[in-house]
Design a protein around this motif. Structure first.
Motif, short mmCIF file in Angstrom:
data_model
loop_
_atom_site.label_atom_id
_atom_site.label_comp_id
_atom_site.label_asym_id
_atom_site.label_seq_id
_atom_site.Cartn_x
_atom_site.Cartn_y
_atom_site.Cartn_z
N LYS A 18 1.02 -1.27 0.03
CA LYS A 18 -0.11 -0.08 0.04
C LYS A 18 0.88 1.19 0.02
N LYS A 19 2.28 1.28 0.10
CA LYS A 19 3.04 2.22 0.25
C LYS A 19 3.48 2.57 -1.27
N SER A 20 3.53 3.67 -1.77
CA SER A 20 4.05 3.92 -3.07
C SER A 20 5.50 4.45 -3.22
N PHE A 21 6.30 4.26 -3.84
CA PHE A 21 7.62 4.77 -3.93
C PHE A 21 7.92 4.91 -5.40
N ASN A 22 8.91 5.84 -5.72
CA ASN A 22 9.37 6.27 -6.79
C ASN A 22 10.76 5.65 -6.95
N ALA A 23 10.86 4.37 -7.81
CA ALA A 23 11.99 3.79 -8.16
C ALA A 23 13.13 4.64 -8.93
N VAL A 24 12.59 5.50 -9.70
CA VAL A 24 13.11 6.38 -10.67
C VAL A 24 12.53 7.54 -10.30
N ASP A 25 13.12 8.74 -9.81
CA ASP A 25 12.46 9.81 -9.32
C ASP A 25 12.91 11.15 -9.91
N GLU A 26 12.03 11.78 -10.92
CA GLU A 26 12.40 12.78 -11.66
C GLU A 26 13.58 12.98 -12.15
N ILE A 27 14.09 11.99 -13.06
CA ILE A 27 15.44 12.16 -13.89
C ILE A 27 15.09 12.83 -15.21
N SER A 28 16.11 13.69 -15.53
CA SER A 28 16.07 14.31 -17.10
C SER A 28 17.76 13.97 -17.31
N PHE A 29 17.64 13.61 -18.79
CA PHE A 29 18.66 13.43 -19.39
C PHE A 29 18.55 13.33 -21.13
N SER B 116 23.37 -1.76 -7.61
CA SER B 116 22.10 -2.36 -7.92
C SER B 116 21.14 -1.77 -7.14
N GLY B 117 19.80 -1.53 -7.53
CA GLY B 117 18.96 -0.92 -6.81
C GLY B 117 18.89 0.42 -7.12
N CYS B 118 19.74 1.28 -7.76
CA CYS B 118 19.60 2.68 -8.00
C CYS B 118 18.71 3.30 -8.88
N GLY B 119 17.96 2.17 -9.63
CA GLY B 119 16.98 2.76 -10.77
C GLY B 119 17.48 2.51 -12.10
N VAL C 53 34.35 2.73 -22.91
CA VAL C 53 33.37 2.91 -24.24
C VAL C 53 32.43 4.15 -24.51
N CYS C 54 32.05 4.64 -23.11
CA CYS C 54 31.18 5.83 -23.30
C CYS C 54 31.76 7.16 -23.32
N ASP C 55 30.88 7.98 -23.91
CA ASP C 55 31.45 9.39 -24.18
C ASP C 55 30.95 10.57 -23.06
N ARG C 56 29.59 10.08 -22.71
CA ARG C 56 29.08 10.92 -21.52
C ARG C 56 28.65 9.83 -20.64
N MET C 57 28.38 10.17 -19.19
CA MET C 57 27.95 9.15 -18.26
C MET C 57 26.92 9.87 -17.19
N LEU C 58 25.92 9.24 -16.74
CA LEU C 58 25.31 9.72 -15.46
C LEU C 58 25.61 8.68 -14.51
N VAL C 59 25.60 9.35 -13.20
CA VAL C 59 25.81 8.42 -12.09
C VAL C 59 24.36 8.43 -11.41
N MET C 60 24.03 7.18 -10.95
CA MET C 60 22.55 7.25 -10.38
C MET C 60 22.63 6.64 -8.92
N TYR C 61 21.90 7.18 -7.95
CA TYR C 61 21.98 6.81 -6.66
C TYR C 61 20.52 7.04 -6.22
N ALA C 62 19.97 5.92 -5.60
CA ALA C 62 18.47 6.03 -5.12
C ALA C 62 17.53 6.76 -5.91
N GLY C 63 17.39 6.27 -7.11
CA GLY C 63 16.35 6.73 -7.95
C GLY C 63 16.87 8.09 -8.54
N LYS C 64 17.81 8.93 -8.12
CA LYS C 64 18.34 10.23 -9.02
C LYS C 64 19.62 10.07 -9.51
#
Ligand code: SF4
Ligand code: MG
Length: 334
Positions: A18-29, A43-46, A221-232
């Motif tokens: 019954k509790k809702s949560f955002n596994a991915v929380d307002e990300i833009s890229f 693992s688990g960062c979204g 191999v990557c040109d740009r990168m994002l680091v995610m932590y706890a859905g952000k």
């Protein structure tokens, strides 16, 4: 460069008791044409949820919302299932971690690749077979005519992953989303597969979104990168800049925990603690419990991403206040 994908304020919500949560929380890229974007995190960062959300593969009661997920000129968030299926595998395709489990054990390799072409195009007979053999050649499979007739269990892990790449390339996609594509493989094969993806990209010019927990892979191999932590997203930028000059304590921590030459494994600086559960994120910086820099403010208010310059961004109060990260590992047992 034109953008192939633009994501604005993507939010993926799940429910647990019954509790809702955002596994991915307002990300833009965004991802530019022909570029490889790395998404890194524990693992688990979204990071996987992000890719499934873009592909329209989140099952209800999971819910994907956002201001915008634009692929070329299409708003993916507003497409119905049928249209989304048309895009998947045709214009956007995916490669997963476990090639063995993604292949159907009862079909011959050639038929499986052929099938992924036939879903989107009207080709058959010798024409189809030639397409398949060409794909097997493209992914560097020796004796393609023979492998065509093989079943998945007859192939090694590395070969299976090459087949998965062939399937992903079957319709000449503009974007490939690869989720830990080399994690299940040993180091030598891993390098070969990454090399292969790079060379196909140079030839065909598609964009790649590469999800990994491995900063080594990103730097290869990557040109740009994002680091995610706890859905952000906590940090983003050009790979070279981020790895040479990380601004977020979490990025710095990940770098410090990489094996280095001449340092034995027992002495690595692992980041203490764990990624907090989405049910316990609280109001402050989600890294605060593991951060040796945490201030009172960090526990009270979540920092937003701020521009540092040259496309690099980080979400940290310390960065916002112009603090220095040099002493980030102080206070840790080294
Ligand atoms: Fe650490 Fe505070 Fe920065 Fe979060 S905002 S990473 S707790 S210094
Ligand atoms: Mg994952």
């Amino acid at each position: 460069k034109p953008k192939v994908l633009e994501v604005k304020n993507l939010r993926t919500t799940f429910r647990s008791n019954k509790k809702s949560f955002n596994a991915v929380d307002e990300i833009s890229f965004h991802i530019n044409e022909g570029e490889t974007l790395g998404i890194v995190g524990e693992s688990g960062c979204g990071k996987s949820v992000t890719s499934l959300s873009i592909m329209g593969l989140i099952k209800p009661p999971g819910e994907v919302n956002g201001d915008q997920v634009t692929f070329q000129d299409m708003d993916l968030l507003s497409l119905n299932k049928r249209k989304m299926r048309k895009i998947r595998g045709n214009q956007i395709s995916m490669i997963f971690q476990e090639p063995m489990t993604s292949l159907n054990p009862v079909y011959r390799i050639g038929d499986q690749i052929g099938e992924s072409i036939r879903i989107h195009e009207k080709v058959k007979g010798t024409k189809l077979k030639k397409r398949v053999v060409d794909l097997l050649k493209l992914v560097g499979i020796p004796r393609p005519e023979e492998i065509y007739a093989n079943y998945p269990h007859q192939l090694s892990g590395g070969m299976s992953q090459r087949v998965m790449i062939a399937i992903a390339m079957a319709c000449n996609p503009d974007l490939i989303i690869a989720d830990e594509p080399t994690t299940a493989l040993d180091v030598t094969i891993q390098a070969q597969i990454l090399e292969l993806m790079k060379s196909i990209q140079e030839e065909r010019g598609m964009s790649i979104m590469l999800i990994t927990h491995d900063l080594g892979v990103v730097s290869e191999v990557c040109d740009r990168m994002l680091v995610m932590y706890a859905g952000k997203i906590v940090e983003s930028g050009i790979v070279e800049d981020v790895l040479k000059n990380p601004q977020h304590p979490y990025t710095k921590g990940l770098l410090d925990s990489l094996p280095k030459k001449g340092v034995d494994k027992e002495r690595l600086n692992y980041i203490p603690g764990q990624v907090p559960s989405p049910l316990n994120w609280g109001v402050g910086c989600r890294f605060a419990d593991r951060c040796s820099h945490a201030m009172v403010k960090c526990h009270e208010q979540i920092p937003s991403l701020i521009e540092i310059g040259n496309e690099q961004q980080a979400a940290c109060w310390l960065v916002e206040e112009g603090g220095e990260l040099d002493d980030v590992s102080k206070g840790k047992d080294t």
